[in-house]
Scaffold this motif. Structure first.
Motif, short mmCIF file in Angstrom:
data_model
loop_
_atom_site.label_atom_id
_atom_site.label_comp_id
_atom_site.label_asym_id
_atom_site.label_seq_id
_atom_site.Cartn_x
_atom_site.Cartn_y
_atom_site.Cartn_z
N PHE A 245 44.61 56.86 28.67
CA PHE A 245 44.58 55.60 29.43
C PHE A 245 43.17 55.20 29.84
CE2 PHE A 245 49.12 56.49 29.99
CZ PHE A 245 49.62 55.25 29.62
N ASN A 281 31.84 47.72 36.74
CA ASN A 281 33.26 47.80 37.10
C ASN A 281 34.07 48.46 35.99
OD1 ASN A 281 35.81 46.96 38.46
ND2 ASN A 281 35.93 45.57 36.70
N ILE A 285 35.99 52.27 35.68
CA ILE A 285 37.44 52.38 35.48
C ILE A 285 37.72 53.56 34.57
CG2 ILE A 285 39.37 51.30 34.24
CD1 ILE A 285 38.69 48.71 35.47
N TRP A 335 37.73 53.76 41.71
CA TRP A 335 36.50 53.62 40.95
C TRP A 335 35.40 52.83 41.65
CZ3 TRP A 335 40.68 50.43 39.79
CH2 TRP A 335 40.42 49.07 39.63
N LEU A 336 35.79 51.94 42.60
CA LEU A 336 34.74 51.13 43.21
C LEU A 336 33.76 51.96 44.03
CD1 LEU A 336 34.53 47.66 44.20
CD2 LEU A 336 34.37 49.12 46.20
N MET A 342 27.28 47.38 45.55
CA MET A 342 27.35 46.06 44.95
C MET A 342 27.46 45.01 46.05
SD MET A 342 30.27 44.53 42.41
CE MET A 342 31.61 44.38 43.56
N VAL A 348 37.73 45.16 50.35
CA VAL A 348 37.63 45.91 49.10
C VAL A 348 37.04 47.29 49.36
CG1 VAL A 348 36.57 45.95 46.82
CG2 VAL A 348 37.40 43.79 47.75
N PHE A 352 38.96 51.08 48.81
CA PHE A 352 38.51 52.13 47.89
C PHE A 352 37.96 53.33 48.64
CE2 PHE A 352 38.86 48.60 44.91
CZ PHE A 352 39.43 49.23 43.82
N PHE B 80 54.85 53.40 33.69
CA PHE B 80 53.58 54.00 34.11
C PHE B 80 52.41 53.21 33.55
CE2 PHE B 80 50.19 57.21 33.50
CZ PHE B 80 50.00 57.54 34.82
N THR B 81 52.53 52.84 32.25
CA THR B 81 51.49 52.04 31.62
C THR B 81 51.32 50.72 32.36
OG1 THR B 81 52.27 52.97 29.55
CG2 THR B 81 50.72 51.16 29.40
N LEU B 84 49.43 51.19 35.55
CA LEU B 84 48.00 51.40 35.35
C LEU B 84 47.31 50.11 34.95
CD1 LEU B 84 47.45 54.84 33.66
CD2 LEU B 84 47.24 54.16 36.03
N ILE B 87 46.87 48.15 37.97
CA ILE B 87 45.76 48.65 38.80
C ILE B 87 44.42 48.23 38.20
CG2 ILE B 87 44.56 50.74 39.53
CD1 ILE B 87 47.25 52.12 39.78
N MET B 88 44.29 48.42 36.88
CA MET B 88 42.98 48.15 36.25
C MET B 88 42.65 46.66 36.25
SD MET B 88 42.98 50.59 32.92
CE MET B 88 43.09 52.37 33.02
N GLY B 91 42.87 45.21 39.90
CA GLY B 91 41.71 45.70 40.65
C GLY B 91 40.43 45.01 40.22
N SER B 92 40.25 44.87 38.90
CA SER B 92 39.04 44.21 38.40
C SER B 92 38.98 42.77 38.89
CB SER B 92 39.01 44.22 36.87
OG SER B 92 38.82 45.51 36.40
N TRP B 94 40.41 41.49 41.51
CA TRP B 94 40.17 41.51 42.95
C TRP B 94 38.68 41.73 43.24
CZ3 TRP B 94 41.32 46.11 46.66
CH2 TRP B 94 41.26 45.66 47.99
N ILE B 95 38.11 42.74 42.58
CA ILE B 95 36.70 43.09 42.83
C ILE B 95 35.78 41.96 42.39
CG2 ILE B 95 34.86 44.64 42.08
CD1 ILE B 95 37.09 46.82 41.83
N MET B 96 36.00 41.44 41.17
CA MET B 96 35.06 40.45 40.65
C MET B 96 35.22 39.10 41.37
SD MET B 96 33.48 42.45 38.77
CE MET B 96 32.19 41.35 38.24
#
Lengths: 664, 105
Positions: A245, A281, A285, A335-336, A342, A348, A352, B80-81, B84, B87-88, B91-92, B94-96
């Motif tokens: 994954f 980012n 991950i 991961w953050l 940043m 956020v 994390f 599960f996939t 994930l 989340i990925m 999360g990305s 949200w962060i960006m």
């Protein structure tokens, strides 16, 4: 795009005449290769090496080759490390002995090698040798794919090694952050070597992950329920899930960086409308799960070692399984914390930060489980046990500095300082490397049929652990004193005493590595007195100790019936161990093939020509890889039959040894 | 069309349905991007929605996943996939977006 026949490869650019140290490194690399090739030729062993090892699809031999690759790369990565320590020890108000360009290559290659080409092959090798035996299987699910994985990993390692001789390696650190790793600021081949080495070996890792998951889910012996698997199998399952994954994220991220560099795209260039923070980012991950890919197998090894050498059943087996799986899931949610600075919003950062602290809870559960296993056990201080004890103490210290770094305000102070360097070495050296070395000394007799010398093993342990504390505790202090990581020179004299102690630590670790080499040589010399004829030198508790040492190609002539977590211990108690059937059945085994070596070799050619923009060769190599894979898939006969009478012959020898040792 | 009646709904008809749906779900976002018919925000939402539906179409018609016909452990793996991916990607985003808000908005 470059359309010349040899791309941008010219003799003037490619050879390492920019620094005498680099010339030395190139000479050592070339001489090392020539020595190996020369020795095999002189001993007339090419046929043996090719038919018995390189083309082998036996999971144990593939595992041994993985570990050999890892040990070679450990030495190479350590040379980088001690060179950096030497530079920083002398570079107060001076340029030291390394030019900045070269120093930057060294810290980049040190990280890349230790993560991708030391730790990854080491854990993959140990898993390959042991996991099929622990679950009572005769092989992994996909033996050919296993060989492809090995040779792709070797091809990636080859790219890193050849960068020392032809061209240069990346100067952008093992994380390769843009914009510095972009084409504008880094037009040379260094970053490309880094990208393609990771791409090639990363595909191998993903394939390994798939292989291990299917093996564990589909190939377990009768009665081996999931909740009866040894903990090393559980951590392997978790690690493999993380591999399949997480690694695609790395593959995609570095591929996007390659597109930026080659085709002038703008995924990560601010000026072109991209966003470099998205690289960071995406990279993490993958990057944070990767930490647990490295550490979880070591946790499994420690569980085996602690329970065997305390002669006790593992304490809290279920809690260890649940903790493993919790860590696997949580590792995707933190991961953050690698880029708090940043400047994300409070929400956020708080999320994390808290997730990071939460992950310490299942890890803490594991530490207590190991301690409780040791409690009132009959402890044997085998070197593997010493690695485990050293790990428990040292890892907890590293874990606590990690929880400290999980606080965003604290992280703002420590970010990019040597405190961080000390922290992650404090996690990965005891948390991963010590575990692999414990596994190496624990399972060596299983792989080769004789035990390793314990005195030199203990020497290696003491040198490594003392060297570790000397080398990294000063870096915590230096971090508080404001020293940034990756400094090629500095002007603050108060730092130098600590850097001298750190350099001394590296020398002590060098003594540890020397002990490892001597241990191997001494043990090979004394192999006849150190023979393990029973296949079970440590009074083992799990199924890998039921096979002979080294195991027959099929591991188990009769698949074992499992009734307990400590399956072998349970059999010993009930006297159902070493029972012979009236007649042995035929066993199907994979036929060796050179296709894996060929695919790895072509991947190396592909990577090398992509680095130097020799596009026609790269395209041809890629086509040839596809053609090889296609041709192989049309082969109908991939297995041969080992007849029952042959199996009986092999088993007779094993049982004669068992009888001579008085086990029967 | 005789051998089309295979097990688990693997008929030619179901493959064709999936194929046509996949084509439509590709053509729609392509058209939106090419013609610029929608505003930026609704275009992004429409493209994202067609992508997600497209994934479901593939799972249903090409990988033959069904809530009842598929074994539970395989559904668990898919779930599960999905978690994930959530989340990925979540999360990305949200962060960006948080970064965008703090730097440019």
């Amino acid at each position: 795009m470059d359309m010349r026949i040899l791309g941008r490869l010219t003799a003037a650019d490619a050879l390492p005449f920019y620094s005498w140290v680099a010339v030395g490194g190139a000479v050592v690399t070339v001489l090392g290769l020539l020595t190996i090739v020369g020795a095999i030729t002189f001993l007339r062993k090419w046929r043996y090496v090719w038919t018995e090892w390189m083309t082998s699809l036996d999971h144990k031999r593939i595992g041994i080759m993985y570990v050999m690759l890892a040990l070679v790369m450990l030495v190479r990565g350590f040379v980088d490390a001690i060179m950096m320590r030497a530079q920083q020890a002398v570079a107060l108000n001076s340029t030291g002995y390394l030019p900045p360009e070269h120093f930057d290559q060294i810290f980049s290659s040190h990280g890349t090698i230790m993560i991708f080409f030391m730790a990854m092959p080491f854990l993959t090798g140990l898993i390959n040798i042991i996991v099929p035996q622990q679950i009572g299987a005769r092989d992994v699910a996909f033996p050919f794919m296993n060989s492809v994985s090995l040779w792709l990993t070797a091809a990636g390692a080859g790219l890193v090694l050849i960068s020392l001789v032809v061209g240069r390696f990346s100067t952008a650190g093992w994380t390769g952050y843009p914009p510095y790793s972009g084409a504008e600021y880094n037009p040379g081949v260094g970053v490309d070597y880094w990208i393609w080495a990771i791409q090639v070996s990363g595909i191998g890792t993903t394939l390994s992950g798939i292989n291990f998951i299917v093996t564990i889910l589909k190939r377990r012996a009768p009665g081996m329920k999931l909740m009866r698997m040894p903990l090393f199998c559980w951590t392997t399952l978790a690690t493999s899930i993380l591999m399949i994954f997480a690694f695609p994220a790395l593959t995609v991220t570095t591929a996007l960086l390659a597109l930026d560099r080659i085709f002038d795209m703008h995924f990560f260039t601010n000026a072109g409308g991209g966003n470099l923070m998205n690289y960071i980012n995406l990279f993490w991950i993958w990057g944070h799960p990767e930490v647990y890919i490295l550490i979880l197998p070591a946790f499994g090894i420690y569980s085996s070692v602690v329970s065997t050498f305390a002669a006790k059943r593992l304490f809290g087996y279920k809690s260890l399984v649940y903790a493993t799986m919790a860590i696997a899931l949580l590792s995707f949610t933190v991961w953050l914390h690698h880029f708090f600075t940043m400047g994300a919003g409070a929400g956020v950062n708080a999320f994390f930060g808290i997730a990071t602290m939460v992950i310490a809870v299942p890890t803490g559960v594991k530490v207590f489980d190991w301690l409780m296993t040791l409690f009132r056990g009959r402890i044997t201080f085998h070197p593997s046990m010493l690695w485990a004890l050293g790990f428990i103490v040292t890892f907890v210290i590293g874990g606590m500095t990690g929880v400290l770094l999980a606080l965003p305000p604290a992280d703002y102070l420590m970010h990019n300082s040597t405190f961080l360097v000390a922290h992650f070495h404090n996690m990965l050296i005891p948390g991963a490397l010590f575990g692999y070395l414990a596994g190496y000394m624990f399972w060596f007799p299983k792989a080769f049929g004789f035990t390793l010398d314990e005195r030199w093993g203990k020497g290696a342990f003491w040198c490594w652990i003392i060297g570790f504390y000397l080398a990294f505790m000063p870096l915590y202090v230096l971090g508080f004193m404001g020293m940034a990581r990756r400094m090629e020179r500095y002007e603050i004299s108060a730092w130098q005493p600590f850097l001298l102690i750190a350099a001394l630590g590296a020398v002590v670790i060098l003594a540890g590595i020397t002990c490892l080499v001597i241990q191997l040589v001494v043990s090979i010399r004394k192999r006849n007195e150190k023979r393990d004829l029973t296949g079970d030198p440590w009074d083992g508790r799990t199924l890998e100790w039921l096979t002979s040492s080294p195991p027959a190609p099929y591991n188990f002539a009769v698949l074992p019936q499992v009734r307990d977590i400590d399956a072998l211990h349970d059999m010993k108690r009930h006297g159902s161990v070493y029972v012979r059937p009236k007649q042995y059945e035929d066993i199907l085994l994979p036929i060796n093939t050179g296709a894996g070596v060929l695919i790895g070799g072509l991947a190396f050619v592909f990577g090398f020509s992509a680095v130097w923009h020799i596009w026609w060769v790269a395209a041809a190599a890629l086509l040839a890889i596809l053609a090889t894979a296609a041709a192989r898939s049309f082969r109908d006969k991939t297995e041969f039959c080992l007849t029952g009478s042959k199996v009986q012959e092999i088993e007779n020898r094993h049982f004669r040894d068992l009888a001579r040792e008085g086990v029967l | 069309m005789k051998r089309a009646k295979a097990a688990g709904g693997r008929t030619l008809g179901s493959y064709l349905t999936g194929y046509v749906l996949a084509l439509v779900l590709t053509a729609v976002p392509f058209g939106i991007a090419a013609t610029g018919a929608l505003s930026m925000q609704s275009a992004l939402i429409a493209i994202g929605a067609s992508a997600i539906v497209q994934v479901l179409v593939h799972l249903r018609y090409f990988l033959h996943l069904g809530l009842r016909s598929t074994p539970q452990e395989r559904l668990l793996a898919i779930a599960f996939t999905a978690v994930l991916i959530l989340i990925m990607i979540g999360g990305s985003l949200w962060i960006m977006l948080n970064l965008y808000y703090r730097m440019w908005a």
